[in-house]
Write an enzyme that holds these catalytic residues in place. Structure first.
Site, PDB file in Angstrom:
ATOM      1  N   ASN A 121       0.831  -1.200   0.000  1.00  0.00           N
ATOM      2  CA  ASN A 121       0.000   0.000   0.000  1.00  0.00           C
ATOM      3  C   ASN A 121       0.869   1.255   0.000  1.00  0.00           C
ATOM      4  OD1 ASN A 121      -0.444   1.969   2.477  1.00  0.00           O
ATOM      5  ND2 ASN A 121       0.234  -0.007   3.329  1.00  0.00           N
ATOM      6  N   PHE A 125      -1.742   8.066   4.329  1.00  0.00           N
ATOM      7  CA  PHE A 125      -2.494   8.651   5.445  1.00  0.00           C
ATOM      8  C   PHE A 125      -3.747   9.389   4.963  1.00  0.00           C
ATOM      9  CE2 PHE A 125       1.494   9.239   8.386  1.00  0.00           C
ATOM     10  CZ  PHE A 125       1.541   7.876   8.571  1.00  0.00           C
ATOM     11  N   SER A 186       5.668   4.985   8.699  1.00  0.00           N
ATOM     12  CA  SER A 186       5.084   4.691   7.394  1.00  0.00           C
ATOM     13  C   SER A 186       6.047   5.125   6.294  1.00  0.00           C
ATOM     14  CB  SER A 186       3.755   5.425   7.218  1.00  0.00           C
ATOM     15  OG  SER A 186       3.314   5.327   5.869  1.00  0.00           O
ATOM     16  N   ASN A 188       5.132   5.936   3.361  1.00  0.00           N
ATOM     17  CA  ASN A 188       4.342   6.589   2.323  1.00  0.00           C
ATOM     18  C   ASN A 188       4.154   8.090   2.511  1.00  0.00           C
ATOM     19  OD1 ASN A 188       3.884   4.091   0.984  1.00  0.00           O
ATOM     20  ND2 ASN A 188       2.353   3.597   2.547  1.00  0.00           N
ATOM     21  N   THR A 189       4.767   8.662   3.547  1.00  0.00           N
ATOM     22  CA  THR A 189       4.796  10.113   3.727  1.00  0.00           C
ATOM     23  C   THR A 189       6.254  10.550   3.651  1.00  0.00           C
ATOM     24  OG1 THR A 189       2.803  10.170   5.099  1.00  0.00           O
ATOM     25  CG2 THR A 189       4.332  12.016   5.310  1.00  0.00           C
ATOM     26  N   LYS A 226       5.358   3.702  17.074  1.00  0.00           N
ATOM     27  CA  LYS A 226       5.338   2.598  16.107  1.00  0.00           C
ATOM     28  C   LYS A 226       6.538   2.738  15.187  1.00  0.00           C
ATOM     29  CE  LYS A 226       2.290  -0.007  13.042  1.00  0.00           C
ATOM     30  NZ  LYS A 226       0.889  -0.142  12.545  1.00  0.00           N
ATOM     31  N   ASN A 255       5.772  -1.637  11.661  1.00  0.00           N
ATOM     32  CA  ASN A 255       5.000  -1.140  10.535  1.00  0.00           C
ATOM     33  C   ASN A 255       5.363  -1.954   9.286  1.00  0.00           C
ATOM     34  OD1 ASN A 255       3.413   0.649   8.901  1.00  0.00           O
ATOM     35  ND2 ASN A 255       3.926   2.342  10.262  1.00  0.00           N
TER      36      ASN A 255
END
Length: 373
Positions: A121, A125, A186, A188-189, A226, A255
């Site tokens: 994915n 967010f 994450s 993805n940021t 996390k 994560n």
């Protein structure tokens, strides 16, 4: 034909042919609908959430019927917490929630790797923002399960404003959380994982802790961080030491990963998907190794939450023996279906009964303290 086989047939013949994000919204919508129907909700709960008294856990100030929670990412906006509890999750972690609402990354942004029982994915967010989520949680009141709130950085906020962004979310959400999670892991940021460096993480955690105490002066809201599975061992040690020094309540390990090694799916297919975080079965061994290292470093001084690649009761039991007081899952739910939580609880209760331990708390970290031959 068993319920598990029926779901597998449904997945192979129908669900895998539907865009993963659309399938998620449809399935989640059905769960939310069922949770609103009193008779149906009770029947579903009786089937999928049977009580196993031996699995009861006290952690992070919560008295839980078991150790198994729904990981962040499934219910980003706190719209289906009761539905998750209905299906047998002992606690629910919502989010990731950011200070400001944001749509996330452009689609397609969620992909199945069926051969690997994995997901990739790059959602980014996508959520309604902390103000809207706080209003939703306030409306729920006590009609909710044990609840964690996972917060992250708004993408448009520069690194220099990250602390203020997390503080804004904390001030809005802490009063509604049984525990609060600072997500700095994450992939993805852009730049988010840089916050895992202790020189950045220390002031962030201190500021969030102070903001939570100001927002909820009559209750100490447990605070966790996390982390990513891709950290070097020395970085894990530094975060573990920092967590103990600051009096952090817990660490969630781990994560998603940016690694792609050892997959069964054709590498050209994987490469064509582009960037994103990999979750599911391929994450199992690394997440377990991270958990073991953390427990060896912190012992029982803080609560460890094991997540990443948990599919079976054996996987869950291994996390407990490696140091996890609580465990979480998400991707396994996609591949195993609604009977997953029931099977995991039953299997975990059998493993505890067959072990030399009276309670799950007795078993936490046993393999690290006294490794099996």
């Amino acid at each position: 034909m068993s319920e598990h086989h029926v779901y597998r047939l449904l997945y192979r013949s129908v669900l895998r042919r539907i865009d993963p994000e659309r399938a998620h919204h449809w399935a989640f919508g059905l769960i939310r609908l069922a949770a609103r129907v009193p008779g149906l909700a009770s029947a579903v709960r009786a089937r999928y959430a049977p009580a196993h008294p031996t699995l009861a856990v006290h952690a992070l100030g919560m008295h839980l019927p078991g150790p198994f929670g729904l990981a962040a990412g499934f219910d980003k906006n706190a719209v289906g917490t009761r539905g998750a509890a209905m299906l047998g999750f002992d606690f629910v972690e919502i989010g990731t929630v950011t200070g400001q609402p944001q749509p996330g990354n452009p689609g397609p942004r969620l992909f199945r790797l069926t051969e690997d029982r994995a997901l990739v994915n790059r959602m980014g967010f996508n959520n309604d923002g902390s103000a809207a989520v706080a209003e939703r949680l306030a409306a729920l009141g006590s009609r909710r399960p044990a609840l964690g709130v996972n917060i992250g950085k708004t993408k448009a906020v520069p690194e220099t404003g990250a602390v203020d962004d997390y503080v804004t979310s904390t001030e809005r959400l802490a009063a509604h959380a049984d525990y609060l999670v600072v997500n700095v892991s994450s992939p993805n940021t852009p730049g988010l994982r840089d916050l895992q460096a202790t020189r950045h993480l220390r002031p962030l955690l201190v500021a969030v802790r102070e903001a939570a105490d100001r927002a909820v002066p009559d209750r100490r809201v447990p605070l966790l961080v996390k982390i990513a599975p891709d950290l070097a061992d020395e970085d894990l040690d530094q975060i573990a030491d920092l967590a103990v020094e600051l009096g952090l309540d817990g660490i969630i390990a781990t994560n998603t990963t940016i690694a792609r090694e050892g997959l069964r799916t054709d590498q050209d297919t994987v490469a064509a998907l582009g960037p994103g975080g990999l979750s599911g079965a391929p994450l199992k061994e690394r997440s377990l190794a991270v958990l073991r290292r953390l427990y060896a470093r912190v012992g029982d001084r803080i609560t460890l939450v094991g997540v990443g690649g948990i599919e079976t009761a054996d996987d869950a039991w291994d996390r407990v023996l490696a140091g996890a007081t609580l465990i979480q899952g998400y991707s396994g739910f996609i591949y195993a279906g609604p009977g997953w939580t029931r099977a995991l609880h039953r299997g975990l209760a059998r493993r505890l009964a067959a072990s030399p331990y009276t309670t799950l708390a007795d078993a936490v970290g046993a393999d690290v303290r006294s490794p099996r031959p």
